[in-house]
Motif scaffolding. Structure first.
Motif, PDB file in Angstrom:
ATOM      1  N   GLN A 159      12.077   2.183 -23.189  1.00  0.00           N
ATOM      2  CA  GLN A 159      13.160   3.096 -22.791  1.00  0.00           C
ATOM      3  C   GLN A 159      12.810   3.923 -21.562  1.00  0.00           C
ATOM      4  O   GLN A 159      13.636   4.689 -21.073  1.00  0.00           O
ATOM      5  N   SER A 209      17.272   9.566 -19.300  1.00  0.00           N
ATOM      6  CA  SER A 209      15.938  10.068 -19.603  1.00  0.00           C
ATOM      7  C   SER A 209      15.844  11.567 -19.384  1.00  0.00           C
ATOM      8  O   SER A 209      16.318  12.102 -18.384  1.00  0.00           O
ATOM      9  N   ASN A 241      22.997   7.669 -24.697  1.00  0.00           N
ATOM     10  CA  ASN A 241      22.182   6.768 -23.870  1.00  0.00           C
ATOM     11  C   ASN A 241      20.810   7.343 -23.552  1.00  0.00           C
ATOM     12  O   ASN A 241      19.959   6.668 -22.990  1.00  0.00           O
ATOM     13  N   ARG A 298      17.156   9.353 -23.738  1.00  0.00           N
ATOM     14  CA  ARG A 298      15.954   9.451 -24.547  1.00  0.00           C
ATOM     15  C   ARG A 298      15.082  10.575 -24.021  1.00  0.00           C
ATOM     16  O   ARG A 298      14.856  10.679 -22.821  1.00  0.00           O
TER      17      ARG A 298
END
Lengths: 572, 572
Positions: free
Chosen positions: A234, A318, A340, A342
């Motif tokens: 990810q 992110s 979406n 992380r």
């Protein structure tokens, strides 16, 4: 036969921030490089790399005209203070000042006024650049800094100058407009000081950590290597087509060095002035922001807001979380709200420029199931490649890798601060025995992962045992009903100290102190993460947890007003 | 008050190859780190990082016992020669020698014997490590090097020593078996010389390019940054789970620095001894190799072979091509044969360590259609971030970015060689006017991409015009029926020189000289890539094009036997 060998262009080619600055303007002169949104007027400004570079050159010429002198190794150049938010002008100062040989001192405007004055006078700032919104603060400290600062520069989206006693005062836009749009950037020695960053003074006066061009350059390069090495499926690589927003204040340890890394990789940089939930969401939606980095308490702000559901935040993949541990509970909550995206943790401190330990997925973990990976991602992490990091016990011996034994994190490497500005005594307190001592306590597991359990100054000494407060805080944050939690020691006649949890519940929750203890027993004690004697003896449910100037929980402020918190506390 | 500030662990923390070496053994001690396949016996050996590190420590202890001395800046340590293929032992030498302060001299065993002798005696190699298969060569030069070399070490998968006059001779495995498995690696100064790499002596004697730890360290770091920045959707990032095979000979400019980059990122490294089609295919299939790097002529070898269709090569995703231009035609042919795999070009030379310019997809090109992207990928490329590269005309002025005007590539930056070993005169020929002069000719386009058109020494001067031979070669290679093509100048009474194409056809082709010219007219002249007067006046169809010691077309060998080639040439 004597032959010139040009070591300055080979063996000793200097590692300078100007290399970062010149890359995007050469490769992408007409691409948009910077987007700035005024957090009050909500107006946008966009600059191509060519425009930004020309403005930065004009600024460098203006600095020279103001009599700013370059430094060399061991002889810092003139210090240039900034009291500024995350703006394109601040980004111009980030390069014009160090690349012309002077030293950038970004003043933490959330410090107490006395500390702001202290850092300006201690740094001997020759010129002070400040944002219009900070005019009241500059006026308020003016009498105490006017003998130090020789020129003030007012930065605003509006033309003209305000009515004020401050003098001499220049308007930034007029100042640079008068200058040529090119500048002959010197080949400085790489050991020339580039930045001066004061610590946040949780105890005593702020200390000024100094960083050279070389140190900042090497930090950035090693972080790009880290991005390659990390096997997290990810984690995006740090690419040119990412759209990072610099959310971390640029007055706080050069915004975790993002202004250096993002310019080098020619990514479009999004600048929100200061953080607001609405500004954050608007910029993500408008600019298709992919990356941001925040402190954990900003995550809590986002979670509390309804606003984030009204925007399209799907571009955001992110979120780096530093300046405090990332509790798994908080990670799960925010990832549910922004699907979406992380979140992953990082660790550092002013003196390590700051990034030194980050979340990392090792090579054999890359196909682990997400739940198991998430356990890895919230560990403080592994040392950034190129840094030496150890966790030492009281005898200076590395602790066993048992995930239990607590020691102090020590660091050395190319971007660790060598010394504090004009403060050999404080330097000697942190640098001894071949290591820089962080004052942070951690454990190490059999995969080499560090987990921070506390600051040495915050750990609670209860009887003969140590209660690691960060460990408790991370556990508490996993509870659905907890928005924020911190743990401090309060005096106790029997044990010396005992642990008090100070908790802010999620909106509308009807849970209470005993629910928290029940949760800590079930998730902590029964699963072997903590022992029974670590459980808090007091729980205070509050509306607001005090924060430091950089958004961390302020245990000092709680201790200063302990009676107020004890009054709300329930014995459990 | 005097306080120690530990600059050696902060501001001046040295950039050393030992940092690379220690990363995998710390993070992945029990993972397989190196796989070596003997290219004759086809036997495999596998080593964990812990095993490899222990062997490397033993070797460092053995070097100390042999009396090898460390160097310091400006004072090279003892030179240690290697005559070795791509083996695990060579990888041990790659770290034990420089990390203990000595200087690794990898001898190009494909050079003419007189040059091998010259480099060993010029370097004054104190110890010479050599592979069993190279025993005949060492015996053949022994009388000429025995006064220089004080000890010889024989490296073999078989125990014992051969019958030979060479002495003193040690068996590698016995030598290291006797030593402790740990070593206290010194904190060398980063300017300590690490490697000595001789050029391939296309003209005159080989020249010894010297590289410091700092130079090699910084090259690796900047290449990882490059991997992040490149927007090619087909370029993998340089991850820990890649499986690179080092196909480039380790005796050729430290195998393009792959041994440094791959160890730092803890990737499993595959070593084929020497390149054979069968060994290459077997290793890709067995070890699931993902990346390799080759010279263009190796591509031609692969294309010629039926073998590659009998193996599962589907793991191979990326083939870096350097040491010569990558013709688009060759790229298309190999990608048809190995479907998952993409080839991309790179450029460098011994003196630039070597990587300096590589294929790159700019940010706005990332979603271009594959045909258009392939045009970009075969350009020589963009400078590696951190290097300054210009193309200068005869007056030292950058050429216009018109994709036409030819100039010389000049370079400066942290991993450019400062000087040749013991050769100030040759140094002065390449270092002047603030730039290292490569002797390579290129054009620049409006996106800053360089395209190499020729070596200065190979360009054909026909009348008042220059015929850039590499440009012609790349065009010719696009023809379906061409396997390999080179172009050299032959004397002409009218024009001074005229161009002769020397061509090897694909197996079974019935095409001839006039087909080539027709192709060059259609694809070159009519599409505006070349002018009519650049067309070769002679075409020779041959069975084999002579190659240099590193697999490039040898124009010198063609010129030396010009009559033979002219006899086969047809006027067109």
């Amino acid at each position: 036969m004597v032959v010139r060998t040009y070591p300055e262009f080979s063996t000793h080619y200097p590692l300078l921030l100007k290399t970062f600055m010149q890359r995007p303007v050469r490769l992408y002169p007409d691409h948009i490089g910077l987007v700035y949104r005024n957090h009050i007027s909500a107006e946008y400004q966009r600059f191509t790399w060519r425009q930004w570079y020309a403005r930065t050159c004009r600024l460098a010429n203006a600095l020279a005209r103001l009599g700013v002198h370059a430094g060399k190794p061991e002889a810092p150049g003139d210090r240039i203070g900034t009291m500024a938010l995350n703006t394109h002008r601040h980004m111009e100062l980030y390069y014009a000042v160090p690349c012309s040989g002077a030293m950038l001192h970004c003043i933490n405007v959330r410090l107490a006024e006395e500390h702001v004055v202290y850092t300006i006078t201690h740094a001997e700032d020759k010129v002070l650049f400040f944002d219009d919104v900070l005019l009241p603060m500059v006026e308020s400290v003016y009498d105490r800094i006017k003998d130090t600062v020789q020129a003030f520069v007012y930065m605003s989206d509006q033309p003209g100058l305000p009515e004020t006693v401050i003098e001499p005062l220049y308007a930034y836009e007029e100042l640079i407009a008068a200058e040529p749009s090119d500048f002959d950037w010197p080949y400085l020695h790489e050991d020339t000081y580039a930045t001066l960053c004061y610590t946040t003074a949780t105890t005593g006066q702020p200390k000024g950590a100094m960083f050279t061009h070389r140190a900042l350059y090497l930090q950035t390069l090693h972080l790009t290597a880290l991005a390659n090495f990390n096997n997290d499926p990810q984690t995006e690589r740090l690419g040119e087509n990412d759209v990072p927003m610099i959310t971390t204040p640029m007055f706080h340890i050069h915004a975790w060095s993002q202004p250096f890394a993002y310019v080098f990789r020619a990514a479009k940089i999004v600048l929100p002035g200061t953080f607001t939930v609405e500004g954050f969401c608007d910029l993500v939606q408008t600019e298709k922001v992919t990356h941001a980095a925040v402190v954990p308490t900003i995550l809590a702000l986002l979670l509390e807001s309804d606003e984030i559901d009204r925007y399209d935040l799907s571009s955001l993949v992110s979120l780096g979380v530093g300046g405090g541990a990332l509790p798994l509970g908080l990670k799960e909550k925010i990832e549910k709200r922004i699907p979406n995206m992380r979140a992953a943790s990082g660790y550092g401190m002013t003196e390590t420029a700051p990034v030194s330990v980050t979340a990392f997925v090792k090579k054999h973990m890359h196909d682990w199931p997400v739940e198991k990976l998430d356990q890895v991602r919230v560990k403080t992490g592994l040392p950034v490649p190129g840094l030496e990091v150890e966790v030492l016990d009281g005898d200076g011996v590395p602790v066993p890798r048992d995930n239990k034994t607590i020691g102090e994190i020590v660091v050395r490497g190319p971007w660790v601060m060598e010394k504090y500005f004009k403060d050999p005594r404080k330097t000697a307190e942190v640098w001894y025995g071949d290591w820089f001592h962080t004052g942070d306590l951690a454990t190490v597991d059999d995969e080499q992962f560090l987990t921070i359990v506390d600051r040495m100054s915050d750990v609670i000494r209860s009887g003969s045992e140590m209660v690691p407060t960060v460990l408790l805080e991370n556990l508490a944050a996993m509870a659905d009903f907890v928005l924020e939690a911190t743990v401090v020691g309060v005096p106790d006649p029997v044990w010396g100290e005992k642990a008090m949890a100070v908790v802010k519940l999620v909106a509308g929750s009807d849970k209470g102190p005993h629910d928290l203890i029940a949760f800590l027993k079930a998730e902590g004690v029964e699963k072997g993460k903590i022992t029974k004697w670590m459980l808090p003896k007091l729980v205070a449910i509050v509306d607001e947890i005090p924060k430091t100037s950089v958004g961390k929980f302020s245990k000092r402020l709680i201790r200063n007003r302990l009676d107020k918190f004890l009054a709300k506390a329930v014995e459990v």
